[in-house]
Design a protein around this motif. Structure first.
Motif, PDB file in Angstrom:
ATOM      1  N   PRO A   1     -53.284   3.798  26.545  1.00  0.00           N
ATOM      2  CA  PRO A   1     -52.112   4.666  26.574  1.00  0.00           C
ATOM      3  C   PRO A   1     -50.908   4.262  25.568  1.00  0.00           C
ATOM      4  CG  PRO A   1     -52.512   4.666  28.830  1.00  0.00           C
ATOM      5  CD  PRO A   1     -53.565   3.519  27.968  1.00  0.00           C
ATOM      6  N   LEU A   2     -51.118   2.679  25.396  1.00  0.00           N
ATOM      7  CA  LEU A   2     -49.898   2.401  24.521  1.00  0.00           C
ATOM      8  C   LEU A   2     -50.068   2.528  23.256  1.00  0.00           C
ATOM      9  CD1 LEU A   2     -49.396  -1.605  26.163  1.00  0.00           C
ATOM     10  CD2 LEU A   2     -47.511   0.367  25.604  1.00  0.00           C
TER      11      LEU A   2
ATOM     12  N   PRO B   1     -50.506   5.576  21.330  1.00  0.00           N
ATOM     13  CA  PRO B   1     -49.686   6.509  20.517  1.00  0.00           C
ATOM     14  C   PRO B   1     -48.305   5.965  20.657  1.00  0.00           C
ATOM     15  CG  PRO B   1     -51.310   7.642  22.541  1.00  0.00           C
ATOM     16  CD  PRO B   1     -51.388   6.008  22.434  1.00  0.00           C
ATOM     17  N   VAL B   2     -47.985   5.454  21.723  1.00  0.00           N
ATOM     18  CA  VAL B   2     -46.503   4.820  21.845  1.00  0.00           C
ATOM     19  C   VAL B   2     -46.153   3.762  20.495  1.00  0.00           C
ATOM     20  CG1 VAL B   2     -44.785   3.443  23.146  1.00  0.00           C
ATOM     21  CG2 VAL B   2     -46.387   5.065  24.147  1.00  0.00           C
TER      22      VAL B   2
ATOM     23  N   ALA C   1     -44.626  10.864  23.129  1.00  0.00           N
ATOM     24  CA  ALA C   1     -44.629  10.037  24.308  1.00  0.00           C
ATOM     25  C   ALA C   1     -45.302  10.965  25.282  1.00  0.00           C
ATOM     26  CB  ALA C   1     -42.811  10.148  24.548  1.00  0.00           C
TER      27      ALA C   1
ATOM     28  N   SER D   1     -48.837   9.923  25.668  1.00  0.00           N
ATOM     29  CA  SER D   1     -49.207   8.558  26.069  1.00  0.00           C
ATOM     30  C   SER D   1     -49.332   8.950  27.542  1.00  0.00           C
ATOM     31  CB  SER D   1     -48.129   7.682  25.776  1.00  0.00           C
ATOM     32  OG  SER D   1     -48.205   7.215  24.461  1.00  0.00           O
TER      33      SER D   1
ATOM     34  N   LEU E   1     -52.382  10.529  28.902  1.00  0.00           N
ATOM     35  CA  LEU E   1     -53.657   9.335  28.748  1.00  0.00           C
ATOM     36  C   LEU E   1     -53.608   8.560  30.008  1.00  0.00           C
ATOM     37  CD1 LEU E   1     -53.568   8.568  24.789  1.00  0.00           C
ATOM     38  CD2 LEU E   1     -55.452   9.486  26.195  1.00  0.00           C
ATOM     39  N   LEU E   2     -52.481   8.108  30.387  1.00  0.00           N
ATOM     40  CA  LEU E   2     -52.313   7.227  31.323  1.00  0.00           C
ATOM     41  C   LEU E   2     -52.662   7.849  32.748  1.00  0.00           C
ATOM     42  CD1 LEU E   2     -51.612   4.456  32.568  1.00  0.00           C
ATOM     43  CD2 LEU E   2     -49.178   5.051  32.622  1.00  0.00           C
TER      44      LEU E   2
ATOM     45  N   ASN F   1     -46.922   3.533  34.723  1.00  0.00           N
ATOM     46  CA  ASN F   1     -46.309   5.024  34.357  1.00  0.00           C
ATOM     47  C   ASN F   1     -44.644   4.663  34.112  1.00  0.00           C
ATOM     48  OD1 ASN F   1     -46.435   7.726  33.810  1.00  0.00           O
ATOM     49  ND2 ASN F   1     -45.185   7.980  35.648  1.00  0.00           N
TER      50      ASN F   1
ATOM     51  N   LEU G   1     -43.997   2.670  30.898  1.00  0.00           N
ATOM     52  CA  LEU G   1     -44.424   3.557  29.815  1.00  0.00           C
ATOM     53  C   LEU G   1     -43.439   4.354  29.577  1.00  0.00           C
ATOM     54  CD1 LEU G   1     -46.750   4.130  27.804  1.00  0.00           C
ATOM     55  CD2 LEU G   1     -47.441   5.987  28.955  1.00  0.00           C
TER      56      LEU G   1
ATOM     57  N   THR H   1     -41.102   3.877  26.019  1.00  0.00           N
ATOM     58  CA  THR H   1     -41.090   4.741  24.931  1.00  0.00           C
ATOM     59  C   THR H   1     -39.691   5.319  24.068  1.00  0.00           C
ATOM     60  OG1 THR H   1     -42.756   6.052  26.208  1.00  0.00           O
ATOM     61  CG2 THR H   1     -41.876   7.504  24.740  1.00  0.00           C
TER      62      THR H   1
END
Length: 584
Positions: free
Chosen positions: A172-173, A175-176, A260, A263, A266-267, A289, A292, A296
């Protein structure tokens, strides 16, 4: 803050470091507080993770609840206190740096000769001291604070996420991680657009300032519509530039919000399946979560911080270039003002950018304690000579001597303290009438009354709402032209100057008042060196010596009677004045 030399102008970096150095310990202390607050801000999420895992496992009890609540509350209080002091320290330091730069700029502007203000419009100068300086302050304060906080926040949170579950944190990181780079790229473009906006704002400020400082002329000529059209063009240009920036901003933020959200999706997708399979606890998923979301928006803000820093550095560059255009002479003179005979020898002067000399080979003498007059047609060079004698403009080396010393060797401030100048254009400030007359000096009531009586301004005090405490409008707009000139005369008399220069300062005064002022000045003139510039023969006929200027050259000289016998330009000017007075 005092700067011993101009080495701070070598680079943008030295400019910033020079003004920031006195507050370095404040920045170090603030930076340490940021570090501690970032850690204390991240720890409650781990407490929430353990709390949820205990709840899911059925091991949660009252003691655990109280302990978790108190720990989160304590960490929140510590973070709040740290956040308060880090902002207070760093923001205060940035404000003090802004104060120091503004003070240095104001001192710098006072040192500049008249030629500097010919090249630089007032609106542009004001833009440097307001808009650019605000950008530098925001960069040093909010920019530094957010950049440091964002970097630490990213490092701490990413470290904690990866330590909890490397795989389900890393995916998930991805895209961030794109966010700061995309943000920085787009913000660079925004920064260029912002620089263009600043230039257009500076131009619009100049139009506004020039319009309202000359509003009397605009109205007298009925040119309001013309000036309005000029303002409309400047305003339209500014509006178009800001709208281009707004359109780009309208695309940026939705794009960032989508990345954002991607991400988080995805998580939740990967992490939810991992929880179902028992590969990850619900508390860990919840904590990831929260981390994240915490990560973001600071990363999105990283681009904003980069943009702020770029705008700030662009403003630093403009301020540094502004200071580099220093036209003040390095040599300020080493002797104090000493009254004596003034000798002008073969003086020629040409204004910067002009292709014609304003003065050509001028030679004259003003004996100590004498009254000498300059007369001539418009554009003959009288006011230029006055500017050189009063050192508003520094003359060429060894062309003007006082008491057998080059006036450039006399300390500038000391020389000007010895000179009282009443210029053609009277400048009064938005202050009380008394403060305009005293001009920063404490004056005895007796001297003030004497100056008011000689200038014939005292008789008008009864017409002012609060007398000497009457507050004047900008440039004394609520006084008549004659009253402004008489106020300028009174101001010069209060200086008690050894050299008094009157530059056509009775042009707006009626003949009866003029006669009374001249009569009052006779006693004041005794023991002083006086230079009178006027086109009125009635003002200068009592002078010991008169020089007649024409096209920058002295064409005649002598006293009134000898000049009348020469039947030259002086006689023509005299007859022209008599004719005008007869028609009036």
């Amino acid at each position: 803050m005092k700067l011993k030399n101009n080495s701070f102008l070598n680079t943008n970096r030295t400019f910033l470091l020079t003004f920031s150095r006195p507050y370095r310990f404040t920045f170090i202390g603030g930076s340490l507080l940021v570090l501690v607050s970032v850690v204390t801000g991240a720890l409650p999420v781990r407490l929430v993770q353990h709390f949820i895992d205990a709840l899911k496992a059925g091991t949660l009890d009252q003691a655990h609840i109280r302990k978790t609540v108190l720990e989160i509350l304590g960490l929140a209080l510590i973070s709040a206190v740290l956040l308060f002091y880090q902002r207070r320290w760093i923001t205060s330091a940035s404000r003090l740096i802004e104060y120091d730069i503004r003070k240095r700029a104001f001192d710098f502007l006072h040192e500049q000769p008249a030629a500097f203000y010919v090249k630089h419009k007032t609106g542009h100068i004001m833009s440097r001291l307001t808009n650019d300086l605000s950008q530098v302050r925001e960069m040093i304060g909010a920019g530094f604070l957010h950049l440091w906080r964002t970097g630490l926040n990213g490092a701490v949170i990413i470290g904690m996420m990866l330590s909890m579950n490397f795989f389900y944190a890393a995916i998930p990181l991805l895209p961030v991680i794109i966010l700061p780079f995309a943000s920085a790229t787009l913000m660079m473009r925004l920064s260029r657009m912002y620089a263009a906006i600043q230039e257009k704002l500076s131009h619009m400020n100049s139009v506004v300032q020039e319009t309202f400082s000359g509003i009397g002329v605009v109205k007298a000529y009925g040119r309001e519509a013309w000036r309005l059209e000029q303002f409309k063009r400047a305003n339209d240009d500014y509006y178009a530039a800001t709208m281009s920036m707004a359109r780009l901003m309208g695309v940026i933020w939705p794009l960032f919000a989508f990345i954002a959200a991607l991400s988080v999706i995805l998580l939740l997708f990967l992490g939810g399946r991992a929880v179902i399979r028992g590969e990850m606890t619900l508390g860990t998923l919840t904590a990831l979560n929260i981390y994240l979301v915490m990560l973001t928006w600071p990363l999105i803000g990283f681009g904003w911080v980069v943009s702020m820093i770029q705008r700030g550095m662009a403003s630093v560059k403009r301020l540094r270039e502004f200071f580099l255009e220093n036209e003040a002479p390095v040599y300020q003179g080493s002797f104090s003002f000493q009254e004596g005979t003034i000798e002008v020898k073969k003086l020629s002067y040409r204004y910067p950018g002009s292709d014609k000399d304003a003065l050509v080979d001028v030679t004259l003498t003003i004996p100590e304690g004498s009254r000498v007059a300059l007369v001539g047609t418009v554009g003959s060079g009288k006011s230029t000579l006055v500017s050189l004698l009063s050192r508003i403009i520094d003359p060429p080396t060894d062309t003007i001597r006082m008491n057998n010393k080059d006036i450039n060797d006399l300390e500038r401030r000391s020389y000007r303290e010895g000179v009282g100048l009443v210029p053609q254009e009277t400048i009064l400030f938005s202050d009380t009438l008394q403060n305009n007359l005293e001009f920063g000096r404490n004056t005895s009531p007796e001297r003030l009354s004497e100056a008011l009586a000689i200038s014939q301004l005292g008789r008008d005090l009864k017409d002012f709402p609060q007398g000497l405490e009457t507050r004047l409008g900008e440039r004394g707009i609520n006084l008549s032209g004659g009253q402004r000139q008489r106020a300028a005369i009174a101001r010069a008399l209060l200086r008690d100057p050894r050299l008094l220069i009157l530059d056509d300062c009775l042009s707006s005064v009626d003949t009866d008042t003029e006669a009374e002022i001249i009569s009052g000045l006779e006693a004041f003139f005794k023991g002083r060196t006086v230079l009178v510039v006027s086109h009125r023969v009635s003002v200068i006929r009592g002078s010991d010596y008169i020089y007649v200027l024409d096209e920058g050259r002295i064409c005649e000289s002598g006293n009134h009677d000898s000049l009348m016998r020469q039947k030259g330009l002086y006689v023509r000017l005299y007859e022209q004045q008599l004719l005008q007075e007869g028609e009036a």
